[in-house]
Design an enzyme around this catalytic site. Structure first.
Site, PDB file in Angstrom:
ATOM      1  N   GLY A  13       0.592  -1.342   0.602  1.00 51.52           N
ATOM      2  CA  GLY A  13       0.381   0.186  -0.145  1.00 51.52           C
ATOM      3  C   GLY A  13       0.749   0.552  -0.141  1.00 51.52           C
ATOM      4  O   GLY A  13       0.268   2.176  -0.127  1.00 51.52           O
ATOM      5  N   SER A  19       2.577   8.012   2.124  1.00 50.27           N
ATOM      6  CA  SER A  19       1.435   6.524   2.137  1.00 50.27           C
ATOM      7  C   SER A  19       1.523   6.474   3.777  1.00 50.27           C
ATOM      8  O   SER A  19       2.430   6.553   4.482  1.00 50.27           O
ATOM      9  CB  SER A  19       1.775   5.383   1.897  1.00 50.27           C
ATOM     10  OG  SER A  19       1.251   5.564  -0.486  1.00 50.27           O
ATOM     11  N   TYR A 155     -18.969   8.443   2.645  1.00 48.45           N
ATOM     12  CA  TYR A 155     -17.791   7.454   3.371  1.00 48.45           C
ATOM     13  C   TYR A 155     -18.663   6.067   2.549  1.00 48.45           C
ATOM     14  O   TYR A 155     -18.281   5.089   1.766  1.00 48.45           O
ATOM     15  CB  TYR A 155     -17.442   6.934   4.475  1.00 48.45           C
ATOM     16  CG  TYR A 155     -16.414   5.882   5.011  1.00 48.45           C
ATOM     17  CD1 TYR A 155     -15.214   6.546   4.321  1.00 48.45           C
ATOM     18  CD2 TYR A 155     -15.683   4.512   5.174  1.00 48.45           C
ATOM     19  CE1 TYR A 155     -13.904   5.456   3.931  1.00 48.45           C
ATOM     20  CE2 TYR A 155     -14.774   4.149   5.036  1.00 48.45           C
ATOM     21  CZ  TYR A 155     -13.515   5.217   4.745  1.00 48.45           C
ATOM     22  OH  TYR A 155     -12.821   4.108   4.990  1.00 48.45           O
ATOM     23  N   LYS A 162     -15.134  -1.582   5.676  1.00 46.24           N
ATOM     24  CA  LYS A 162     -13.993  -1.653   6.304  1.00 46.24           C
ATOM     25  C   LYS A 162     -14.821  -2.239   7.251  1.00 46.24           C
ATOM     26  O   LYS A 162     -14.055  -2.836   8.202  1.00 46.24           O
ATOM     27  CB  LYS A 162     -13.559   0.050   7.443  1.00 46.24           C
ATOM     28  CG  LYS A 162     -13.112   0.615   5.807  1.00 46.24           C
ATOM     29  CD  LYS A 162     -11.618   0.115   5.747  1.00 46.24           C
ATOM     30  CE  LYS A 162     -10.577   1.675   5.193  1.00 46.24           C
ATOM     31  NZ  LYS A 162      -9.293   0.976   4.718  1.00 46.24           N
TER      32      LYS A 162
HETATM   33  C1  1JT Z   1     -10.283   4.781  -0.110  1.00 48.66           C
HETATM   34  C2  1JT Z   1     -10.307   5.731   0.093  1.00 48.66           C
HETATM   35  C3  1JT Z   1      -9.952   4.535   1.725  1.00 48.66           C
HETATM   36  C4  1JT Z   1      -9.741   6.855   0.759  1.00 48.66           C
HETATM   37  C5  1JT Z   1     -10.277   6.722   1.944  1.00 48.66           C
HETATM   38  C6  1JT Z   1     -10.166   5.501   2.541  1.00 48.66           C
HETATM   39  N1  1JT Z   1      -9.986   5.569   3.985  1.00 48.66           N
HETATM   40  C7  1JT Z   1      -9.906   6.188   4.638  1.00 48.66           C
HETATM   41  N2  1JT Z   1     -10.521   6.823   3.293  1.00 48.66           N
HETATM   42  C8  1JT Z   1     -10.331   8.714   3.397  1.00 48.66           C
HETATM   43  C9  1JT Z   1     -12.024   9.156   3.806  1.00 48.66           C
HETATM   44  C10 1JT Z   1     -12.378   8.493   2.991  1.00 48.66           C
HETATM   45  C11 1JT Z   1     -14.371   9.714   2.198  1.00 48.66           C
HETATM   46  C12 1JT Z   1     -13.842   9.872   3.633  1.00 48.66           C
HETATM   47  C13 1JT Z   1     -13.988  10.288   4.663  1.00 48.66           C
HETATM   48  C14 1JT Z   1     -11.974   9.468   4.560  1.00 48.66           C
HETATM   49  C15 1JT Z   1     -10.592   6.828  -1.662  1.00 48.66           C
HETATM   50  C16 1JT Z   1      -9.904   5.343  -2.536  1.00 48.66           C
HETATM   51  C17 1JT Z   1     -10.883   4.545  -2.504  1.00 48.66           C
HETATM   52  C18 1JT Z   1     -10.683   3.585  -0.858  1.00 48.66           C
HETATM   53  O1  1JT Z   1     -15.508  10.622   3.090  1.00 48.66           O
HETATM   54  C19 1JT Z   1     -16.208  10.708   4.693  1.00 48.66           C
HETATM   55  C20 1JT Z   1     -15.115   9.115   0.820  1.00 48.66           C
END
Ligand code: 1JT
Length: 255
Positions: A13, A19, A155, A162
């Site tokens: 990752g 990252s 999200y 998750k």
């Molecule tokens: C992915 C992405 C997994 C963004 C991610 C993620 N896990 C945390 N984030 C940050 C995030 C994203 C959103 C959010 C809050 C935090 C993007 C690519 C796919 C995997 O919403 C309030 C949407």
């Protein structure tokens, strides 16, 4: 003697220096670990090569978890180089951009399948592939987010993925405990990484959480990295199946 002297890790990752996976690798390298790194796409190879090149005795191999052969080849490369594996940092997730906007009810079958496969199933897939190399016990750490537990606007399907990831962490911990392999998740607060940048409203989310968390700031990738180091080290020898929040305390707040 450093905490991870003679330990071999596999880190999935890393996309760039921001990252979370790279922060974990830096923390582990500082304690003497040697690590193999995977990159998902050819365009990431140069960056991962460059970062891994700053560490002692590192290895860089391609691996796209949606192609089983590439994971098998990566594990084989680790076996050839190091002969063993002691820890894994799993820091990969994916969902189509349109699935992280608007209403969850509109999630397509394809987006759901893809998000769950890449973001949740891959933990089990990687654990199973690595198992024959984890002959002296080990520690597996994955990355989750608050949206697994509570509804976080936008999200969406990643929250469902998750949840599956955190549940997988518990089921894997139950299976692998007999081999002295611990499996834990870190639920990180929002961090401005490459993945997060692609998400609309990330700036305001960081502001919102930064104002409301008990520590009145956002968490850093290095803080997540240090927690990964702790979970990987013998300091956490009694912890498995757990999800540890590293979010400046945000998740404890009610009103
Ligand atoms: C992915 C992405 C997994 C963004 C991610 C993620 N896990 C945390 N984030 C940050 C995030 C994203 C959103 C959010 C809050 C935090 C993007 C690519 C796919 C995997 O919403 C309030 C949407």
């Amino acid at each position: 003697m450093a905490m991870l002297d003679n330990k071999i890790g596999l880190v999935l990752g890393v996309a760039n220096k921001r990252s979370i996976a790279w922060a974990c690798a830096k923390a582990c390298a500082a304690e003497g670990a040697r690590m193999a790194f995977t990159y998902q796409a050819e365009r990431l190879k140069e960056t991962v090569d460059e970062l891994a090149g700053t560490l002692n005795d590192s290895l860089v191999v391609p691996c796209d978890v949606s192609e089983q052969e590439t994971l098998d080849a990566a594990i084989d490369a680790v076996k050839q180089r190091y002969g063993r594996l002691d820890f894994i940092v799993h820091s990969i997730a994916f969902a189509p951009k349109e699935a992280l906007e608007g209403e969850f009810v509109n999630t397509s079958r394809d987006a759901f399948r893809m998000a769950l496969e890449i973001s949740a199933y891959s933990l089990t897939q990687v654990a199973r592939a690595a198992l024959p190399l984890m002959t002296e016990g080990g520690s597996i750490v994955t990355m989750s987010y608050y949206g697994a537990e509570k509804v976080v606007m936008n999200y969406n399907v990643m929250g469902v993925a998750k949840s599956a990831l955190e549940s997988s962490t518990r089921y894997l911990a139950a299976d692998l405990g007999k081999d002295n392999i611990r499996v834990n998740a870190i639920s990180a607060g929002p961090i401005n990484t490459l993945s997060a940048r692609g998400v609309r409203g990330m700036g305001s989310l960081l502001g919102y959480v930064g104002e409301r968390s008990p520590l009145k700031r956002n968490v850093t990738a290095d803080e997540v990295g240090n927690t990964a180091l702790f979970l990987i080290s013998d300091l956490a020898s009694g912890i498995t199946g757990e999800t540890i929040y590293v979010d400046c305390g945000y998740h404890i707040m009610g009103i």
